[in-house]
Design an enzyme around this catalytic site. Structure first.
Site: not given
Ligand code: ADP
Length: 303
Positions: A33, A101, A225, A257-258
């Site tokens: 990302n 996942y 952040k 965040g990415d």
């Protein structure tokens, strides 16, 4: 003058519900990302490459084609016969998203198994980016290989950027997780932690404690952040706070965040001050959380 950015980690196949029992196939993963938003924000004289391992199956081919179409270099990606990419499924229940996942056998777990290949890719780059998720998917010998190459890069003066992205489900032992995240930070010259994660897992009482802890580990530039509370930058003995950009609508916080990291690093590398770069990162992140999905159309991003 441009340069070469390399992001190291795992990109997965993403399945999300598309109604009537149908699943929509996408691709995403934290370090990918960030590469996507780097490519969207950097000028054309910068290259953006992704470093991972994939299989030789059709889904790996499709993932590579998607990366190339986005302008992200794939020439460093090793193909491992018989392997496949990792996969996750997003399920919506009462408006809450849960993730399942299938990544234990993913090709990406072998991304650092060929130390010479890894070294050559890092040596060919000016700035290298990785995360706590990159470390979390690797076996301990592979973590050692990756971190020793990154320490070499840092010692030679390259920028090594690290987002701790702490994900307990990737680790069997909390102590190993925290020690390995710290080793990742020691190999980095710039860290981009999210305060929410650091508070929970390292017990930091406030942002200042997170900043201090990473400086003690030998990281010169720390960027914390803190969601809608903005970002704290600490570098060259200065501390600056940059506010978040107000979000009119928060549709999907995946990749906040990415995408901040991509917006921030792209400006930092092209001559902006850290505060200017953080303001751009915040504008990119606010746009991204106003849309569905981890990867939004670059045409929607602020210039
Ligand atoms: P992560 O997604 O990695 O946990 P954060 O939640 O701290 O990271 O968010 C990263 C960045 O995204 C923040 O620095 C901020 O710029 C932006 N952001 C996240 N949530 C909001 C929000 N509710 N309003 C405005 N900006 C936000």
């Amino acid at each position: 003058m441009g340069g070469k950015f390399l992001s190291i980690g795992e990109c997965m196949v993403e399945l999300s519900q598309a109604g009537d029992g149908l699943l929509r196939r996408g691709f995403a993963g934290d370090t990918f990302n960030t590469a996507w938003y780097m490519r969207a924000c950097l000028p054309a004289d910068w290259s953006v490459d992704y470093f991972t391992a994939l299989g030789d199956d059709p889904m790996s081919d499709e993932m590579l084609a998607m990366m190339s179409k986005a302008g992200i270099g794939t020439s460093q990606i090793r193909r491992i016969p018989g392997k496949t990419p990792g996969l996750y499924l997003i399920t919506l229940k009462d408006g809450e998203r849960t993730f399942s996942y299938w990544r234990d056998t993913a090709a990406a777990k072998k991304l650092a198994d060929d130390a010479n290949h890894l070294r050559a890719a890092i040596e060919a780059s000016d700035i290298i980016y990785f995360s706590g998720i990159t470390l979390g998917i690797l076996a301990s010998e592979a973590i050692d290989t990756l971190l020793s190459e990154l320490r070499r890069a840092k010692a030679s003066g390259k920028i090594v950027a690290f987002d701790p992205n702490i994900r307990p489900r990737l680790w069997s032992d909390k102590d190993v997780m925290l020690k390995t995240i710290e080793a990742g930070a020691r190999a980095a010259s710039l860290v981009l932690p999210s305060f929410d994660d650091e508070k929970v897992h390292f017990g930091d009482p406030d942002v200042a404690a997170t900043v201090a802890r990473y400086h003690v580990l030998g990281v010169p530039t720390v960027v914390v952040k803190d969601g809608p509370n903005g970002v704290t930058l600490s570098f060259d003995g200065k501390v600056e706070h940059v506010p978040a950009v107000e979000a009119k609508a928060v549709v999907d916080t995946t990749s906040a965040g990415d995408s901040f990291n991509g917006g921030f690093l792209s400006r930092l590398l092209t001559g902006a001050t850290p505060a200017e770069a953080a303001a751009h990162g915040a504008a990119v992140a606010t746009t991204v959380i106003g849309h569905h999905g981890a990867l939004i159309d670059p045409g929607l991003l602020p210039v």
